[in-house]
Enzyme design. Structure first.
Site, short mmCIF file in Angstrom:
data_model
loop_
_atom_site.label_atom_id
_atom_site.label_comp_id
_atom_site.label_asym_id
_atom_site.label_seq_id
_atom_site.Cartn_x
_atom_site.Cartn_y
_atom_site.Cartn_z
N ASP A 1 0.72 -1.18 -0.02
CA ASP A 1 0.02 0.10 0.06
C ASP A 1 0.99 1.18 0.02
O ASP A 1 1.47 1.51 0.82
CB ASP A 1 -0.96 -0.25 1.34
CG ASP A 1 -1.73 1.04 1.37
OD1 ASP A 1 -1.49 2.09 0.56
OD2 ASP A 1 -2.46 1.01 2.39
N ASP B 1 -5.51 7.50 -5.58
CA ASP B 1 -5.90 8.88 -5.23
C ASP B 1 -6.55 8.99 -4.03
O ASP B 1 -6.25 9.86 -2.94
CB ASP B 1 -6.46 9.49 -6.39
CG ASP B 1 -6.49 11.08 -6.51
OD1 ASP B 1 -5.95 11.63 -5.66
OD2 ASP B 1 -7.27 11.56 -7.40
N THR C 1 -2.85 2.32 -15.00
CA THR C 1 -3.34 0.82 -15.03
C THR C 1 -4.66 0.28 -14.24
O THR C 1 -4.95 -0.84 -14.36
CB THR C 1 -2.32 -0.45 -14.72
OG1 THR C 1 -2.01 -0.25 -13.48
CG2 THR C 1 -1.09 0.45 -15.65
N TYR D 1 -7.94 3.86 -15.33
CA TYR D 1 -7.57 4.27 -16.63
C TYR D 1 -7.45 3.26 -17.88
O TYR D 1 -7.06 3.52 -18.81
CB TYR D 1 -6.55 5.25 -16.68
CG TYR D 1 -7.02 6.88 -16.05
CD1 TYR D 1 -8.27 6.77 -15.47
CD2 TYR D 1 -6.12 8.02 -15.71
CE1 TYR D 1 -8.50 8.31 -15.20
CE2 TYR D 1 -6.39 9.06 -15.38
CZ TYR D 1 -7.84 9.38 -15.07
OH TYR D 1 -8.23 10.60 -14.67
P1 ADP Z 1 -5.64 5.31 -12.69
O1 ADP Z 1 -6.78 6.09 -12.61
O2 ADP Z 1 -4.39 6.28 -12.94
O3 ADP Z 1 -5.74 4.02 -13.49
P2 ADP Z 1 -5.93 4.02 -10.14
O4 ADP Z 1 -5.79 4.49 -8.73
O5 ADP Z 1 -7.50 3.39 -10.71
O6 ADP Z 1 -5.34 4.94 -10.98
O7 ADP Z 1 -5.22 2.59 -10.21
C1 ADP Z 1 -3.80 2.74 -10.31
C2 ADP Z 1 -2.96 1.44 -9.63
O8 ADP Z 1 -2.97 1.99 -8.27
C3 ADP Z 1 -3.77 0.02 -9.98
O9 ADP Z 1 -3.02 -0.73 -10.02
C4 ADP Z 1 -4.55 -0.14 -8.45
O10 ADP Z 1 -4.74 -1.20 -8.05
C5 ADP Z 1 -3.25 0.89 -7.71
N1 ADP Z 1 -3.64 1.18 -6.09
C6 ADP Z 1 -4.94 1.41 -5.57
N2 ADP Z 1 -4.83 1.69 -4.51
C7 ADP Z 1 -3.46 1.53 -4.01
C8 ADP Z 1 -2.62 1.79 -2.99
N3 ADP Z 1 -3.10 2.19 -1.72
N4 ADP Z 1 -1.29 1.55 -2.97
C9 ADP Z 1 -0.72 1.27 -4.11
N5 ADP Z 1 -1.32 1.04 -5.22
C10 ADP Z 1 -2.68 1.27 -5.21
#
Ligand code: ADP
Length: 178
Positions: free
Chosen positions: A16, A40, A128, A131
């Site tokens: 995380d 985010d 990934t 988006y």
């Molecule tokens: P985007 O809109 O750029 O695709 P997302 O947040 O939907 O961004 O996803 C980007 C990546 O971040 C995905 O692989 C998701 O599984 C991952 N993700 C979500 N929460 C966390 C977290 N707390 N720490 C690390 N990666 C995360």
């Protein structure tokens, strides 16, 4: 998994990103910089209201953050001192400059880190999730762009914090390819 590029370290871990102890973490933000879902939302929840306040100040000064650009705010309550907010491209088939924009998001995040004197940065897998950028290709672009940057401008560490074990395996395979 860990490799050295000159004097810089590139590390892949599962976890995380809100818990990362690097000097900065990168947020996969959207152009509004007002928070959202996925990583985010997690960063704003964990880091508290100071991050959103700083984002609002930036937007009122310079407007939205265009895709491929990056801005830096406080890390609020996070362990990381800074959050670098960048905006990756929405995948729409690959004919709209998505690959170049993804590389730009990684590069500009590292440029922003360097400008602040930040020596260690953690990235999520930008674009990934919601988006929908295909992760195998995204991983190659992410690692290739970071490598190219570090060959010119060393940092202590660039860490990729992948949320799932599957994602970690995809990034590890891309790192081994090179
Ligand atoms: P985007 O809109 O750029 O695709 P997302 O947040 O939907 O961004 O996803 C980007 C990546 O971040 C995905 O692989 C998701 O599984 C991952 N993700 C979500 N929460 C966390 C977290 N707390 N720490 C690390 N990666 C995360």
């Amino acid at each position: 998994m860990k490799i050295n590029i000159g004097t810089s370290r590139v590390v892949l871990v599962q976890g995380d990103i809100t818990q990362a102890d690097t000097e900065a973490i990168v947020n996969a933000a959207n152009t509004s910089l007002m928070g959202g879902g996925g990583v985010d939302g997690a960063i704003h929840r964990a880091g508290g209201p100071k991050i959103l306040a700083a984002c609002k100040a930036i937007v009122s000064r310079q407007g939205r953050c265009p895709t491929g650009e990056a801005v830096v705010t406080t890390g609020g309550d996070l362990k990381a001192k800074y959050v670098i907010h960048t905006v990756g491209p929405v995948w729409s088939g690959g004919d709209r400059g998505e690959r170049e924009l993804l590389a730009k998001a990684y590069r500009n995040s590292l440029v922003a880190a360097r400008q602040k004197g930040i020596r260690s940065v953690a990235f999520p897998s930008i674009s990934t999730g919601a988006y929908r950028f295909p992760i195998e290709e995204a991983a190659r672009i992410a690692l290739g762009t970071v490598r190219e940057f570090l060959e010119e401008h060393p940092l202590a560490e660039v860490r990729f914090v992948l949320f799932s074990e599957t994602d970690l395996h995809v990034y590890a395979a891309a790192l081994r390819e090179r």
